[in-house]
Design an enzyme around this catalytic site. Structure first.
Site, PDB file in Angstrom:
ATOM      1  N   PHE A   1      -1.897 -12.657  26.177  1.00 31.09           N
ATOM      2  CA  PHE A   1      -3.092 -13.104  26.887  1.00 31.09           C
ATOM      3  C   PHE A   1      -4.284 -13.146  25.931  1.00 31.09           C
ATOM      4  CE2 PHE A   1      -6.930 -12.058  29.428  1.00 31.09           C
ATOM      5  CZ  PHE A   1      -7.021 -13.272  30.083  1.00 31.09           C
ATOM      6  N   LYS A  18      -7.208  -5.468  18.657  1.00 29.70           N
ATOM      7  CA  LYS A  18      -7.765  -4.441  19.532  1.00 29.70           C
ATOM      8  C   LYS A  18      -7.332  -3.040  19.113  1.00 29.70           C
ATOM      9  CE  LYS A  18      -8.045  -2.957  24.319  1.00 29.70           C
ATOM     10  NZ  LYS A  18      -9.423  -3.031  24.785  1.00 29.70           N
TER      11      LYS A  18
END
Ligand SMILES: Cc1ncc(C[n+]2csc(CCOP(=O)(O)OP(=O)(O)O)c2C)c(N)n1
Ligand SMILES: [Mg+2]
Lengths: 162, 565
Positions: free
Chosen positions: B112, B162
């Site tokens: 995503f 991340k």
């Protein structure tokens, strides 16, 4: 005009695509490109065969030099380069006179038979590009089933010997 | 031992790099950065579109000379930066842009909001990085700043997965940049410089052709000193405006497609052309084989790839243009009498240049509709002693701003020269205003371009950045319409902007002041009101719809081949 450029690059993620996209983005030709690690694992060496006039080759070497991961660019002119290419050839030939003739020709080009099967033959040829080209011309009438070519690898000769 | 997260490392290194301002936009991949942001001193400006974050960082960089910084999230946040990066790349503007990325184990999985932004931006950055290990983060950030700001500057992108931002590291090891293959050459070759000076001092019809490199190198003062000492006329490119004071008698104004008659004639007739920090762009040269065809060309540039790329150069000098100009000035001092004799020795050339100046001045007819050129001149007149920063959008508005504003200062002109990015002007003005809250910052806009980033009115209102947006509203994508008029038989296909918003109401909707001028006598009072208003203003100026930019050199023709008014 054909030119051989030797490029030392940092062995970093994505460096090959940086070089490739430089060539495609600026409309330069790549005839062949080989790359492998050097004795220093953090550095790879590339040999690029390209063609273009003097101005284009000058731009290519400057643009390569401009890439952050490129450490050194050397244009290998014909007189200073030691260049080789290798090709692997697979022939579909049964034992018989045809095969004997083929083996003889391969010997002429100092090729090596890597695998000899009942119906096929795998051969290695190494040499200067001109020799490979000539061999391929001569061998073309024999049914070449498959072929894999390395493209050129090159080194600058020791300048003393020139 | 104290642990520290990737986000904290990033913020600490930014602090050490002296970064005071970050333009950004959050998202899932960069929440960790935003979580720690308030603990650090750098100020963050929340834009309304990531493209604007990059343009704002770019405007900040152009106005200050520092490296601009933007930070956005992964996927769409990252892809939205592409136009900003390409804009900065074409104009050699130092930026470091941080993008979030999906966690390293997911890279390549079509996760995503994943985009291969390193792959996407490779051709429009000076360099880019994907950080794969937290231990590399500090070194990479330092390298990014080093690369962006040194040599020929440019944008650098750093992709931050991340898990790198969220991950912990026991302690920081101060790791410096280590770049084997990057070592820009600053010092111009003394022999070449000597040769160049000899050629210059023999020239009968010399011209300086000055580009954005002189601004970037902070070498405008030295260039001005040299040109004055030798009495050599100076033309600047679109990017070079401000590098030489246009109120000086030696100024030829801008050259190229919409250059002045005198600049294009002088370059065409020159016998020695000294190119400084300019790259012989096709909008400058027109037909290459006719460009300064009889001139010896001296080219000073920090980027060797710029030299002899489009035009063959007689004396190349690779190096920092400031350093080269220093050495040239030095040589003049050692041969003062020669210099004086030379400076007085080509009066004929200066007289010829003066004749060209008087022959076809930039001009327009102001009647009962407002002429856009009149507006630009008025802006100049009303701000003369205010040292304003002027940005532009792209199109006719940009060219009129370039032609009719008198530039006297470097780093006061923000325009997308190489890429020609509509929508650049407002966010760039915003970035410059952040850097200089007290200065007057004006975006000279078009009715089409302003709609490409008008959402940033929310940002300027939020942070009370008193940017003045002056829309030269001709109801057209004017520059394209001009080409259609001249080269496509007035076939105005898709260039009418007749469904534009009411710009006054638009300004008001965002909480800015909206003003309008429809008659020539309204222009001055409305501009005065805008310039004295303490907050952001949008001024909608209804100008002549089918006014054209002249002179114009049709694409691909010799620059002496100008369509005049
Ligand atoms: C992002 C982008 N899209 C398209 C163009 C092509 N283009 C160049 S000038 C122009 C017209 C700009 O219209 P406007 O902002 O109203 O300026 P004007 O020329 O009317 O002053 C267009 C569409 C561009 N430069 N940038
Ligand atoms: Mg318009």
């Amino acid at each position: 005009m054909k030119h051989v450029i030797s490029v030392m690059v940092e062995n970093e993620f994505g460096v090959l695509s940086r070089i490739a996209s430089l060539f495609s983005g600026r409309g330069f030709n790549i005839e062949s490109l080989t790359v492998a690690e050097t004795e220093d694992k953090s550095i790879s060496s590339m040999t690029i065969v390209t063609h273009g006039d003097e101005n284009i080759i000058e731009q290519i070497t400057k643009q390569l030099n401009k890439l952050i991961n490129v450490i050194k660019v050397v244009e290998l002119t014909e007189s200073v380069q030691m260049a080789r290419e290798m090709v692997l050839l697979k022939f579909a030939v049964n034992s018989g006179p045809k095969r004997l003739e083929l083996l003889r020709l391969i010997e002429v080009y100092q090729g090596r038979v890597l695998e000899l099967g009942v119906r096929s033959l795998i051969v290695e040829l190494t040499g200067e590009r001109a020799k490979i080209e000539a061999a391929l011309d001569v061998l073309a009438p024999f049914a070449i089933k498959d072929m894999s070519r390395t493209g050129m690898v090159a080194l600058a000769r020791d300048s003393q010997k020139n | 031992m104290k642990e520290i997260s990737g986000a904290q490392i990033l913020l600490e290194v930014l602090q050490e790099q002296g970064v005071e301002v970050v333009f950004g936009y959050p998202g899932g991949a960069v929440i960790n950065f935003y979580d720690h942001l308030p603990d650090y001193s750098c100020r963050h400006f929340l834009v309304r579109h990531e493209q604007a974050a990059v343009h704002a960082a770019d405007g900040y960089a152009r106005a200050t000379g520092k490296t601009g910084v933007a930070l956005v999230t992964s996927g769409p946040g990252a892809t939205n930066t592409v136009t900003g990066l390409a804009t900065a790349s074409m104009d050699s503007i130092p930026l470091v842009v941080f993008t979030g990325q999906v966690p390293t184990p997911l890279i390549g999985n079509d996760a995503f909001q994943e985009a291969d932004i390193v792959g996407i931006t490779r051709p429009c950055t000076k360099h880019n990085f994907l950080v794969k290990r937290i231990e590399d983060l500090e070194r990479i950030v330092n390298e990014a700043f080093h690369i962006a700001g040194s040599g020929r500057p440019g944008p650098v992108l750093v992709d931050l997965p991340k898990d790198i931002l969220a991950g912990k590291c026991p302690k920081r090891k101060a790791v410096k940049a280590s770049l084997k293959g990057y070592n820009p050459n600053y010092a111009g070759h003394p022999g070449q410089i000597q040769r160049a000076m000899e050629v210059i001092l023999k020239a009968k019809k010399p011209v300086f052709y000055v580009g954005g490199g002189v601004v970037l190198a902070d070498a405008a003062a030295r260039l001005t000193e040299l040109a004055r000492a030798l009495q050599i006329p100076v033309t600047t490119t679109l990017m070079g405006l401000g590098a030489f004071p246009e109120d000086d008698q030696l100024s030829l104004g801008m050259l190229g497609m919409h250059g002045t008659y005198r600049a294009n004639m002088a370059v065409t007739e020159s016998d020695v052309l000294v190119a400084c920090g300019a790259r012989f762009d096709d909008r400058v040269t027109g037909r290459v084989d006719t460009f300064a065809a009889d001139a010896k060309i001296i080219h000073v540039d920090i980027d060797p790839t710029s030299i002899s790329k489009n035009v063959d150069v007689d004396i190349p000098i690779v190096g920092d243009v400031g350093d080269v100009l220093d050495k040239m000035l030095e040589l003049l001092k050692t041969s003062e009498t020669e210099t004086k004799a030379y400076a007085g020795g080509h009066d004929e050339w200066l007289a010829e240049v003066a004749r060209w100046r008087d022959q076809h001045k930039l001009s327009y007819q102001q009647d009962d509709v407002i002429k856009p050129q009149f507006v630009v001149e008025k802006i100049g007149e009303l701000t003369r002693d205010k040292n304003p920063i002027v940005s532009t959008e792209v199109g006719q508005n940009q060219m009129w701003a370039a032609q009719f504003f008198t530039f006297t200062q470097p780093r006061s002109w923000l325009t997308s020269g190489g890429l020609g990015t509509m929508g650049y002007g407002l966010p760039a003005a915003m970035g410059a205003q952040v850097a200089f809250p007290e200065r007057l910052v004006i975006d000279i806009a078009g009715d089409g371009s302003i709609q490409m980033n008008s959402q940033e009115l929310a940002t300027v209102v939020q942070y009370n950045l008193p940017v003045k947006v002056i829309i030269l509203n001709n109801g057209y994508l004017g520059m394209v319409r001009q080409w259609q008029e001249l080269f496509f038989d007035k076939h105005y296909s898709s260039t009418t902007m007749n469904h534009a918003p009411d710009f006054v109401k638009l300004a008001e909707a965002y909480g800015a002041l909206g003003l309008r001028a429809q008659r020539p006598d309204e222009v001055e009072p409305v501009l005065k009101q805008a310039f004295t208003h303490p907050g952001p203003v949008v001024v909608d100026i209804v100008v002549a719809a089918e006014e054209n930019v002249y002179p114009m050199v049709p694409a691909g023709e010799a620059i002496s081949n100008m369509l005049l008014v």
